[in-house]
Design an enzyme around this catalytic site. Structure first.
Site, short mmCIF file in Angstrom:
data_model
loop_
_atom_site.label_atom_id
_atom_site.label_comp_id
_atom_site.label_asym_id
_atom_site.label_seq_id
_atom_site.Cartn_x
_atom_site.Cartn_y
_atom_site.Cartn_z
N ASP A 67 63.70 42.06 30.64
CA ASP A 67 63.29 40.88 31.38
C ASP A 67 64.09 40.67 32.65
OD1 ASP A 67 65.67 40.12 30.08
OD2 ASP A 67 64.61 39.03 28.53
N ASN A 136 66.74 30.42 18.13
CA ASN A 136 65.40 30.11 17.59
C ASN A 136 64.62 31.40 17.30
OD1 ASN A 136 64.86 30.99 20.17
ND2 ASN A 136 63.72 29.17 20.82
N HIS A 138 64.12 33.92 19.24
CA HIS A 138 63.37 34.56 20.33
C HIS A 138 63.95 35.93 20.64
CE1 HIS A 138 66.35 32.65 23.28
NE2 HIS A 138 66.31 33.91 23.70
N GLU A 143 59.41 33.09 23.33
CA GLU A 143 59.78 31.89 22.59
C GLU A 143 58.84 31.67 21.40
OE1 GLU A 143 62.45 30.31 23.28
OE2 GLU A 143 62.93 30.66 25.37
#
Length: 249
Positions: A67, A136, A138, A143
């Site tokens: 990314d 979380n 991800h 997400e």
């Protein structure tokens, strides 16, 4: 899924670097999928040491990063281009033309996403993809609730992710609100996946990834369905796991 638990972060970094070295020894023109964030930094340091000690040769290796922030110049010290140069690329013999990181400054961002997936395909696919994991669960910037089918795309960053990354910027306002990320569909096509996690704050995400229902609510849970995944943890990140499910190394 193979789970290894290491005594500490240094041992985890060493183990991860050894796996990368083995991959390159096996196939000199390996395609590596690389990640940013604090977790893989130790692994990159070990890889640089291995290169300096002539244990590893990156001259035929190609790399693809997961990314990059959108609209953050690559010269900015918080861009992932800068991060990779600063932690790995400037210190090894990888060829510049073999380094691939999404271009967050591209004029046609949608086309950049399509072309990035095409480049990976043309290279023959990623041999081993390095992943970190968020609190979380991800992976990349994927997400909770994002489709498992998603290929490389532009994502609006969750507030929790921006807050987690704010420590690298002068203020929360400076954290970019969008990024280009390989989608879970792109990540899942990798031949092998190596997930790294350290610290008690990752223990719940790791538990849900390994034992939980496979659901977009827990993005990393899709790894349960992949044929070749190795999870490398420190003791704190493994604290909620059943000891019979992992090997201490």
């Amino acid at each position: 899924m193979k789970i290894l638990v290491c005594e500490n972060y240094d041992k985890l970094s060493e183990k991860a670097a050894q796996i990368i070295m083995s991959q390159i020894t096996l196939k000199s023109n390996s395609i590596l999928g690389l990640a940013t964030g604090s977790t893989p930094i130790g692994m990159y340091k070990k890889l640089v040491e291995m290169y300096e000690n002539k244990m590893i040769d990156f001259s035929d290796v190609k790399t693809f990063n997961l990314d990059e922030y959108q609209n953050l110049p690559i010269s900015n010290d918080q861009s992932y281009h800068y991060f990779m140069d600063d932690n790995l690329f400037n210190y090894i013999n990888v060829k510049r033309e073999n380094i691939h990181i999404p271009n967050g400054m591209a004029n046609d961002i949608e086309n950049e996403c399509i072309e990035y997936d095409n480049l990976i395909k043309e290279a023959g696919g990623i041999d081993i993809q390095v992943l970190g994991i968020g609190n979380n669960a991800h992976i990349g910037f994927n997400e909770p609730t994002v489709s498992f089918e998603k290929k490389t795309y532009v994502v609006e960053l969750e507030e929790s992710t921006k807050i987690a990354n704010a420590r690298f910027f002068n203020s929360l306002d400076e954290v970019p609100s969008k990024a280009i990320t390989m989608g879970i569909g792109s990540i899942f096509e990798s031949k092998k996946i190596m997930l790294l996690a350290t610290g008690e704050n990752k223990a719940k995400a790791i538990y849900d990834t390994i034992y939980g229902k496979v659901t977009p609510e827990v993005p990393a849970s899709i790894l349960q369905f992949h044929d070749d995944v190795i999870v490398i943890l420190d003791k704190k990140a493994a604290s909620l796991l059943n000891p019979k499910d992992y090997k201490v190394v």
